[in-house]
Design a protein around this motif. Structure first.
Motif, PDB file in Angstrom:
ATOM      1  N   ILE A  45       0.841  -1.200   0.000  1.00  0.00           N
ATOM      2  CA  ILE A  45       0.000   0.000   0.000  1.00  0.00           C
ATOM      3  C   ILE A  45       0.875   1.249   0.000  1.00  0.00           C
ATOM      4  O   ILE A  45       0.577   2.232  -0.673  1.00  0.00           O
ATOM      5  N   VAL A  46       1.992   1.190   0.717  1.00  0.00           N
ATOM      6  CA  VAL A  46       2.920   2.308   0.723  1.00  0.00           C
ATOM      7  C   VAL A  46       3.428   2.565  -0.686  1.00  0.00           C
ATOM      8  O   VAL A  46       3.554   3.704  -1.131  1.00  0.00           O
ATOM      9  N   ALA A  47       3.679   1.473  -1.425  1.00  0.00           N
ATOM     10  CA  ALA A  47       4.161   1.624  -2.798  1.00  0.00           C
ATOM     11  C   ALA A  47       3.133   2.329  -3.678  1.00  0.00           C
ATOM     12  O   ALA A  47       3.469   2.855  -4.735  1.00  0.00           O
ATOM     13  N   ARG A  48       1.877   2.331  -3.263  1.00  0.00           N
ATOM     14  CA  ARG A  48       0.840   3.021  -4.051  1.00  0.00           C
ATOM     15  C   ARG A  48       0.694   4.476  -3.662  1.00  0.00           C
ATOM     16  O   ARG A  48      -0.239   5.145  -4.115  1.00  0.00           O
ATOM     17  N   GLY A  49       1.561   4.944  -2.792  1.00  0.00           N
ATOM     18  CA  GLY A  49       1.582   6.384  -2.539  1.00  0.00           C
ATOM     19  C   GLY A  49       0.967   6.830  -1.233  1.00  0.00           C
ATOM     20  O   GLY A  49       0.517   7.958  -1.112  1.00  0.00           O
ATOM     21  N   ILE A  50       0.955   5.949  -0.226  1.00  0.00           N
ATOM     22  CA  ILE A  50       0.479   6.391   1.091  1.00  0.00           C
ATOM     23  C   ILE A  50       1.644   6.336   2.070  1.00  0.00           C
ATOM     24  O   ILE A  50       2.391   5.358   2.089  1.00  0.00           O
ATOM     25  N   GLY A  51       1.830   7.376   2.827  1.00  0.00           N
ATOM     26  CA  GLY A  51       2.840   7.368   3.874  1.00  0.00           C
ATOM     27  C   GLY A  51       2.140   7.509   5.205  1.00  0.00           C
ATOM     28  O   GLY A  51       1.176   8.252   5.323  1.00  0.00           O
ATOM     29  N   ARG A  52       2.626   6.792   6.222  1.00  0.00           N
ATOM     30  CA  ARG A  52       1.947   6.875   7.518  1.00  0.00           C
ATOM     31  C   ARG A  52       2.942   7.220   8.611  1.00  0.00           C
ATOM     32  O   ARG A  52       3.987   6.596   8.742  1.00  0.00           O
ATOM     33  N   LYS A  53       2.568   8.227   9.380  1.00  0.00           N
ATOM     34  CA  LYS A  53       3.353   8.585  10.544  1.00  0.00           C
ATOM     35  C   LYS A  53       2.606   8.123  11.777  1.00  0.00           C
ATOM     36  O   LYS A  53       1.432   8.397  11.928  1.00  0.00           O
ATOM     37  N   PHE A  54       3.313   7.402  12.645  1.00  0.00           N
ATOM     38  CA  PHE A  54       2.646   6.814  13.797  1.00  0.00           C
ATOM     39  C   PHE A  54       2.563   7.805  14.948  1.00  0.00           C
ATOM     40  O   PHE A  54       3.210   8.847  14.949  1.00  0.00           O
ATOM     41  N   GLN A  55       1.766   7.398  15.949  1.00  0.00           N
ATOM     42  CA  GLN A  55       1.548   8.283  17.092  1.00  0.00           C
ATOM     43  C   GLN A  55       2.825   8.434  17.916  1.00  0.00           C
ATOM     44  O   GLN A  55       3.286   9.537  18.167  1.00  0.00           O
ATOM     45  N   VAL A  56       3.384   7.295  18.316  1.00  0.00           N
ATOM     46  CA  VAL A  56       4.670   7.334  19.001  1.00  0.00           C
ATOM     47  C   VAL A  56       5.721   7.304  17.903  1.00  0.00           C
ATOM     48  O   VAL A  56       5.654   6.472  17.015  1.00  0.00           O
ATOM     49  N   ALA A  57       6.674   8.235  17.956  1.00  0.00           N
ATOM     50  CA  ALA A  57       7.642   8.345  16.866  1.00  0.00           C
ATOM     51  C   ALA A  57       8.223   6.972  16.542  1.00  0.00           C
ATOM     52  O   ALA A  57       8.830   6.334  17.387  1.00  0.00           O
ATOM     53  N   SER A  58       8.001   6.523  15.308  1.00  0.00           N
ATOM     54  CA  SER A  58       8.445   5.205  14.909  1.00  0.00           C
ATOM     55  C   SER A  58       9.656   5.362  14.001  1.00  0.00           C
ATOM     56  O   SER A  58       9.517   5.610  12.812  1.00  0.00           O
ATOM     57  N   VAL A  59      10.842   5.262  14.599  1.00  0.00           N
ATOM     58  CA  VAL A  59      12.080   5.440  13.847  1.00  0.00           C
ATOM     59  C   VAL A  59      13.002   4.270  14.202  1.00  0.00           C
ATOM     60  O   VAL A  59      12.577   3.312  14.834  1.00  0.00           O
ATOM     61  N   PHE A  60      14.247   4.323  13.767  1.00  0.00           N
ATOM     62  CA  PHE A  60      15.181   3.242  14.051  1.00  0.00           C
ATOM     63  C   PHE A  60      16.205   3.726  15.064  1.00  0.00           C
ATOM     64  O   PHE A  60      17.091   4.502  14.735  1.00  0.00           O
ATOM     65  N   GLU A  61      16.086   3.243  16.296  1.00  0.00           N
ATOM     66  CA  GLU A  61      16.864   3.804  17.397  1.00  0.00           C
ATOM     67  C   GLU A  61      18.369   3.658  17.205  1.00  0.00           C
ATOM     68  O   GLU A  61      19.130   4.528  17.589  1.00  0.00           O
ATOM     69  N   SER A  62      18.835   2.532  16.651  1.00  0.00           N
ATOM     70  CA  SER A  62      20.290   2.376  16.606  1.00  0.00           C
ATOM     71  C   SER A  62      20.893   2.784  15.259  1.00  0.00           C
ATOM     72  O   SER A  62      22.072   2.561  15.027  1.00  0.00           O
ATOM     73  N   LEU A  63      20.089   3.396  14.398  1.00  0.00           N
ATOM     74  CA  LEU A  63      20.636   3.951  13.162  1.00  0.00           C
ATOM     75  C   LEU A  63      20.912   5.445  13.343  1.00  0.00           C
ATOM     76  O   LEU A  63      20.425   6.058  14.283  1.00  0.00           O
TER      77      LEU A  63
END
Lengths: 594, 240, 277
Positions: A422-440
C-alpha cells in the motif's frame, strides 16, 4: 573530542574499507603461515574451530543484526556436510564429483532454507515463531538422517570416504582463508547501506514495512543466502574431518553456535568468530583434563553474560571505541532529487472510503464510514477517545484490517494488501509514538525511506543522501540537517517526531496519514510541523489526513474537519461549519450518545 | 507551623509533578491540592494527561520529577499495592475489568485476602443491589453501564479514604450516570471519602464536584470552585 | 485396545511433562528452557532416594520440593532481570540447563542410572495385558490435571495467577503482588517439572541429558496450547495420538518428530494454536 570528529568527517570516505581490506590480507597471510608454527593437534582443532566460526558469523548476521534468534543453522550446516559426504561415499571421488559435492552442499541447504524461510516469514509472523521453527528444522533433519539407513549411515554417520587431497596444514589454510573471506564479506556488508536494513528490521520491523520495504522477503533472502554459506562450511567440515555424524545437524549444536555468538558479542561479526574459535579450541584443550567443569564454566559464563552483558565481551571493546571516536559518525551530504514525475495534476480523488466497517466479534469499532480525500486537502480527524480514529487510520494502510466496505487509493481497492504494497501506491503513515530506528543514524533512517526507490549498495556507504526537496526542507527547519550523523537514540522526542515525518515525506507519498504528530511536542515544534504540513498540502498538492487532539492546532491548519463519534462519522465539513456545530459541542461536553 | 496546619486539611498534594512514558513527558510540572472530603473534578480533552496523572498518583507510572504527598506523607515512587493498603481506591478507564472472570472474582481481587469479603460485598450491594443476584456472571457479559457500576463497586471494596476515578461517565446513559453520581455522593456523605474525578462530561462533573481544574498539554490551565461561571469557563477549554 | 491405551498414556505423560512449562509461560510469558534440566533433576531425585534406601514413592514429594526450591532461586536471580527480554530469557534458562546438566554429571557421573521399578508387571484390561505403570501415569496425569484446576479455579493464589495471565497491568493497579505471584508460579512450575521427572524414571533411562529429549516436544505443545490447560490436554491427546499412530504404522523415528512438525504446521495456519478452546 572535536578534532576526532573532524577527522572522521574528512573526505577520505573509502578509508575504512581500505583498512579492512589490509587487515583481511594480513589475516589471510597469517592463516597461510600459521601451520608452520603450530603443532599437529592445534592445527587440527583450529581447523574445526574456524569452520564453526563461519557458522557463528551467520548466526550473528541473523540474530545479532536482524534479531532472528535461530537454533537452525546446524541443520543447514549438517545438510551441506551430509550432501558432500554422501556424494563422496556413494558415488566415489574425483574432481568432478568433488565439484558436484560442493555444488550440492550449497544447493541443498539453500533449497531447504528457502522452504523454511517461506514457512517462517509471512506477514504477521512473530519472532517467536521463527525461533520455534529453527528448533524444529534441526530435529527433523537429524531424524531423517537417523532413518536414512546405509544412505546416511544412520546413527554412526558416514566415514571412510576420500575427501580433498590436502595435508592437515592445507585444510587449516583453506578453512582459515574461508573464514577470513566470510568475515570480511560480512563486515563489508553490515557496514554497507544494504546491511543497515538488517538493523532497521531488528529495531522496528513495522516501520520498515511502512517505508515500503518487504521485510519478509529480506528475511527469507538472508536466511537462504546464509544457508548457502553454512553449506560451504559443511563441505569444508566433511572434507577436513573425514566424518559426518548426526550430531552435526542437531539443535544442541545449533544452540552451541548461539552460545558462542553471545559470548563473543552479538552484532559485531568479529566477536562471534573469535568467540567460536576460542571456546571450541579451549574446549578441545581442556576436555581432556576437566571435561565437565569446562562445560560448566561455559554455561555459567553464558548465563551471566546474557543477564548482565547482553552484547557480549566485544561490547567492552566497542564501548571503549565509541568513547574514543565520539558519537557522531561521518554524515553524508544532502542532495535534492527532482520531484517524481506524476501525471498532470488532477482533482481525481486520492482516497475513497466506502461503507467501511471494522468489528471485533459483535463489537463494531467502525461503522458505515464513507469519506473522500482529494489532492491538496488537509483533513483533520477528531473525536473523543475510543471514537475509532486510529483504527480508521489502520484500515487505510493495512488491507487486512477492515471487516467490511472498501478503501480505494487512486481508484484501486487495497483490500487484502499488506502495508508495504500500500505504501508503494503512494500512502505514507506517521505513527503516534515516533516510529524510527533507534540504533541507526539520522541519515541512515532517511536512506531507509528511499530504499524502496533506489536499491541500496551491498558493498558501500554512499557519501551522498538524495532526498526529495520537501524532506530536506523539514530537516532544515528542525535543525536535523546538522545532525545527520547522530544516532537516533540520542535525539529528543520532538526531533524523533520530525525525523519520522521527514522519512515519511521522503517516500514521496501522494497522501500522508499522521496520527497525533504533535503529541508531547513543545509549542515551537508544533508550529514548525504545522507549517510543514500546510506547505506540503497547499503548495505541493499532497493530501494529508491528521488525527489530532490539540483542537487549536486542528483549527489553525485544516482545510476540512471530520468528526468521528462512537465509530460513526457524524460530521464532515469546513473548520467554520464544524466549530459552530451543535452536535460537536454536545459530544465534547459529554451529553451526546450518538 | 503554617505548613503543618495546611497539611491537616490537604488530603493529596502534587508539587511540580512531571511524568510520562519513556522519554515523552505527558505531565509537565503539575501542582494540585485536593482537600480532605472534597470532590474534585479534573477536566480536559483527550491526550492532555488526565489518565497519566491518576496513574502517577497511584504509582503505576513513576514521576520523573516533583513530589506527591498523601495524608501528609510523601508517597512519590510508592507501589500501587502499598497505596491501596494506605486507603487509596482506583477506578481505571482502559481495560478496567477481568472480562472472563465472574463479578464475584472481580470484586474479590480488590481485597488482599478473603477474610473481609462478605462484609465488603454487603457494603457495595448497598450502592448497586443488582450485583448481589449476578455474582457468578462473567463481567464481560454485563452491559456497558453495569460494567461501570462494577468498576466503582470494586474501588469501594477496600473502603478507600481517597478515590481516584477515571472517566467513569464515558459512553453512558444519563440514568446510569445519575446512579453513579448518587453512589459517589452517598459514599462521601457516609464516610467522608475524598474523590478525585477525571472527566470530560461537564454536566456530570459539575453536578457533584466542589472544585475543578482543567488540564491542558500536561499543565493545569485553569481552576476554580464549582460556581455559576464554571460551566462556561470549562466549556471554553473543552470545545473546538 | 493396546493402541488406545498407548495413545491415552502417551498423551498423559506429555501432559504431565508440559504442565509445568505451561504454568510458567502462562503467568510469566517466559519460556523456561531449563525445563528439561528440571525433569532431569526430578529423575535424579528418584535416583538419590533409591541410593538412600528410602521408599521410591518418597521421590515424588522430594522432587517437587527440590524442583520448587531451585526454581525459586532461578526466578529470583536469573529470570527476574529478563522479563523485558523474553528471547534472552530463553537463552539464559538454556544456559542454566547446561549448568545443571554438568553439575549432575559431576555429582552422579555421566552414566545411565537405574531406579527401582515403582509398579512392575501388567494388568488385564478388557482382555489386553498392559503395563501397570503406564496406567498409573495416566491416573497421575488426571490427578495432576484435577489438582491443578482446583489450584487455579479454587484458590486465591490461582485467582491471582489467572488475573495476571488475563491482564497484568490491571492486576498491578488493583494492588496484587505480581512479583510474588510470578515467583510462586515459577516455583510451582519447576516443582511440577521435578514431579514429571520422577514419573519418567521407570519409562526411560536416567542420564544427565535425559530432559533434553522432552524439552522441545513440551515446548511445541505449550506453543500450540497458548495459555489454556484444556487446550494443552487437547493438544497432548491429538499430537500424542498422532505420534503413537505414526510410530506404530510408519516408523518410530518419524514418530519422534511428529509432535514438533504438526505443532509447527498448526501454528503456521493458526498462530494462536488451540488457545481459544
Amino acid at each position: 573530542m572535536s578534532d576526532t570528529t573532524l577527522d572522521s568527517a574528512g573526505p577520505a570516505r573509502p578509508g575504512p574499507l581500505w583498512r579492512l581490506g589490509a587487515l583481511a590480507i594480513a589475516a589471510a597471510a597469517m592463516m597461510i603461515l600459521a601451520p608452520l608454527f603450530l603443532d599437529r593437534f592445534t592445527v587440527n582443532v583450529l581447523t574445526r574451530s574456524m569452520i564453526f566460526a563461519i557458522l557463528a558469523v551467520t548466526v550473528d548476521l541473523l540474530w545479532g543484526f536482524t534479531g532472528i534468534l535461530t537454533f537452525g543453522q546446524a541443520a543447514f550446516f549438517g545438510a551441506g556436510a551430509y550432501a558432500t559426504a554422501m556424494v563422496l561415499t556413494h558415488m566415489g571421488s574425483g574432481p568432478g564429483l568433488m565439484a558436484l559435492g560442493l555444488l550440492l552442499s550449497i544447493l541443498v541447504p539453500v533449497a531447504l532454507a528457502a522452504a523454511v524461510g517461506w514457512l517462517t516469514f509471512y506477514p504477521g509472523s512473530s519472532d517467536f515463531y521463527a525461533t520455534v521453527i529453527s528448533l524444529v528444522v534441526p530435529i527433523v533433519v537429524t531424524q531423517l538422517i537417523y532413518s536414512g539407513g546405509t544412505w546416511t549411515g544412520s546413527s554412526s554417520g558416514l566415514v571412510g570416504y576420500f575427501g580433498l587431497d590436502l595435508s592437515l596444514g592445507g585444510f587449516f589454510r583453506l578453512a582459515g582463508l574461508c573464514l577470513v573471506a566470510v568475515v570480511f564479506a560480512a563486515l563489508v556488508f553490515v557496514r554497507s547501506d544494504a546491511g543497515r536494513v538488517l538493523t532497521a528490521i531488528r529495531n522496528n520491523e513495522t516501520r520498515c514495512a511502512y517505508l515500503g520495504i518487504n521485510t519478509q522477503a529480506v528475511k527469507i533472502a538472508l536466511t537462504t543466502v546464509l544457508a548457502g554459506v553454512t553449506g560451504i562450511a559443511g563441505f569444508l567440515y566433511a572434507n577436513a574431518s573425514g566424518v559426518v555424524a548426526p550430531e552435526n545437524t542437531g539443535f544442541v549444536f545449533g544452540t552451541q553456535l548461539v552460545v558462542w555468538t553471545a559470548l563473543g558479542g552479538r552484532g559485531t561479526i568479529i566477536g562471534p568468530a573469535l568467540g567460536a574459535v576460542a571456546i571450541d579450541y579451549l574446549s578441545a584443550q581442556l576436555s581432556g583434563q576437566l571435561p565437565f567443569l569446562w562445560q560448566l564454566v561455559v554455561g555459567l559464563m553464558f548465563v551471566v553474560m546474557i543477564i548482565f552483558m547482553p552484547n557480549g565481551l566485544a561490547a567492552l571493546v566497542t564501548g571503549w571505541r565509541r568513547v574514543r571516536k565520539g558519537p557522531a559518525a561521518a554524515a553524508p551530504a544532502l542532495v535534492p532529487i527532482a520531484r517524481r514525475a506524476r501525471g498532470p495534476a488532477s482533482d481525481a480523488p486520492l482516497l475513497q472510503i466506502e461503507r467501511l466497517e471494522k468489528a471485533y466479534g459483535s463489537h463494531k469499532v467502525l461503522e458505515d464510514i464513507t469519506l473522500t480525500v482529494r489532492p491538496g486537502e488537509l483533513v483533520s480527524l477528531v473525536g473523543p477517545n475510543g471514537a475509532g480514529k486510529t483504527t480508521l487510520m489502520r484500515c487505510m494502510t493495512d488491507g487486512q484490517a477492515a471487516s467490511g466496505g472498501t478503501v480505494r487509493v487512486n481508484g484501486e481497492s487495497i483490500t487484502g494488501l499488506v502495508p508495504n504494497r500500500i505504501v508503494a501506491r503512494g500512502i505514507g503513515r506517521k505513527f503516534q509514538v515516533a516510529s524510527v530506528f533507534e540504533s541507526l543514524t539520522v541519515a541512515e533512517c532517511l536512506r531507509m525511506a528511499r530504499a524502496a526507490h533506489e536499491r541500496p549498495s551491498f558493498t558501500r556507504r554512499r557519501d551522498t543522501l538524495a532526498l526529495p526537496q520537501p524532506a530536506i526542507e523539514i530537516l532544515r527547519l528542525t535543525g536535523l540537517d546538522r545532525q545527520l550523523g547522530a544516532e537516533v537514540s540520542l535525539l529528543s522526542h520532538g526531533q524523533k517526531q520530525s525525523l519520522e515525518l521527514a522519512m515519511v515525506v521522503a517516500l514521496e507519498p501522494a497522501l500522508i496519514l499522521l496520527d497525533e504528530p504533535t503529541a508531547g511536542l513543545t509549542k515551537a515544534e508544533r508550529t514548525t510541523i504545522g507549517t510543514v504540513l500546510q506547505t506540503l498540502t497547499s503548495e505541493l498538492g499532497l493530501a494529508a489526513i491528521l488525527v489530532e487532539h490539540d483542537l487549536d492546532f486542528v483549527r489553525d491548519i485544516s482545510s476540512r474537519i471530520v468528526v468521528l463519534h462512537q465509530g460513526r462519522l457524524v460530521l464532515d465539513g469546513t473548520v467554520e461549519e464544524v466549530v459552530n456545530d451543535d452536535i460537536v459541542k454536545r459530544i465534547y461536553s459529554g451529553g451526546d450518545h450518538g | 507551623m503554617a505548613e503543618a496546619l495546611q497539611d491537616a486539611t490537604v488530603k493529596l498534594s502534587l508539587d511540580g509533578v512531571t511524568s510520562g512514558y519513556g522519554a515523552i513527558d505527558v505531565l509537565r510540572g503539575v501542582s494540585l491540592d485536593i482537600r480532605e472530603g472534597e470532590i474534585f473534578a479534573l477536566m480536559g480533552k483527550n491526550g492532555m494527561g488526565k489518565t497519566t496523572l491518576l496513574k502517577t498518583i497511584l504509582g503505576a507510572i513513576r514521576a520523573s520529577a516533583g513530589r506527591i504527598r498523601y495524608e501528609g506523607a510523601e508517597i512519590t515512587g510508592a507501589e500501587p499495592r502499598a497505596l491501596i493498603a494506605a486507603g487509596i481506591g482506583y477506578a481505571p478507564q482502559d481495560q478496567p475489568l477481568f472480562q472472563d472472570l465472574s463479578i464475584r472474582d472481580n470484586l474479590r481481587l480488590a481485597l488482599p485476602g478473603d477474610a473481609h469479603l462478605p462484609s465488603a460485598l454487603e457494603r457495595v450491594y448497598g450502592h448497586f443491589p443488582f450485583l448481589a443476584d449476578r455474582l457468578a456472571q462473567k463481567a464481560g457479559t454485563l452491559s456497558g453501564g453495569e460494567q461501570k457500576m462494577l468498576i466503582i463497586a470494586r474501588a469501594l471494596m477496600t473502603e478507600p479514604r481517597l478515590l481516584l476515578i477515571d472517566e467513569i461517565s464515558e459512553g453512558l446513559q444519563p440514568t446510569v450516570i445519575a446512579r453513579i453520581a448518587e453512589a459517589l455522593r452517598e459514599e462521601r456523605r457516609s464516610r467522608g471519602t475524598t474523590i478525585l474525578l477525571v472527566e470530560q462530561n461537564l454536566d456530570f462533573a459539575l453536578g457533584i464536584a466542589d472544585r475543578w481544574a482543567v488540564l491542558k498539554l500536561g499543565t493545569i490551565d485553569d481552576a476554580g470552585p464549582a460556581g455559576a461561571d464554571a460551566h462556561s469557563r470549562i466549556l471554553r477549554h473543552l470545545q473546538i | 485396545m493396546t493402541l488406545i491405551l498407548d495413545i491415552l498414556t502417551t498423551a498423559a505423560i506429555l501432559f504431565v511433562i508440559a504442565t509445568g512449562l505451561l504454568t510458567i509461560f502462562g503467568v510469566l510469558k517466559i519460556i523456561n528452557f531449563a525445563h528439561g534440566a528440571w525433569l532431569t533433576i526430578g529423575a535424579y531425585c528418584a535416583v538419590a532416594v533409591g541410593q538412600l534406601g528410602w521408599s521410591p514413592w518418597l521421590a515424588f514429594p522430594v522432587a517437587f520440593v527440590v524442583g520448587a526450591v531451585l526454581g525459586g532461586l532461578t526466578e529470583r536471580f536469573i529470570v527476574r532481570p529478563l522479563y523485558a527480554r523474553p528471547l534472552d530469557a530463553i537463552l539464559a534458562t538454556w544456559g542454566l540447563g547446561i549448568v545443571v546438566g554438568q553439575l549432575i554429571t559431576l555429582g552422579f557421573g555421566r552414566d545411565v542410572q537405574f531406579t527401582a521399578p515403582l509398579l512392575p508387571g501388567t494388568a488385564d484390561i478388557l482382555g489386553t495385558s498392559y503395563s501397570i505403570y503406564r496406567l498409573f501415569a495416566l491416573g497421575a496425569a488426571i490427578v495432576i490435571g484435577l489438582g491443578f484446576s482446583w489450584l487455579m479455579e479454587g484458590t486465591r493464589l490461582g485467582l491471582s495467577a489467572r488475573a495476571v495471565i488475563m491482564n497484568e497491568a490491571l492486576a498491578h493497579v488493583l494492588g496484587l503482588d505480581t512479583r510474588r505471584i510470578r515467583w510462586v508460579t515459577f516455583m510451582i512450575g519447576c516443582g511440577l517439572a521435578g514431579l514429571a521427572g520422577v514419573l519418567l524414571t521407570p519409562l526411560t533411562s536416567v542420564d544427565p541429558n535425559m530432559g533434553l529429549a522432552w524439552l522441545v516436544g513440551s515446548f511445541m505443545l505449550v506453543m500450540v496450547a497458548g495459555q489454556s490447560f484444556a487446550a494443552l490436554a487437547l493438544a497432548c491427546l491429538l499430537l500424542g495420538g498422532a505420534q503413537v499412530l505414526v510410530s506404530t504404522f510408519l516408523s518410530p523415528i518419524l514418530g519422534g518428530i511428529t509432535v514438533a512438525v504438526l505443532a509447527a504446521i498448526i501454528l503456521r495456519i493458526s498462530p494462536k494454536g488451540f488457545s481459544r478452546v
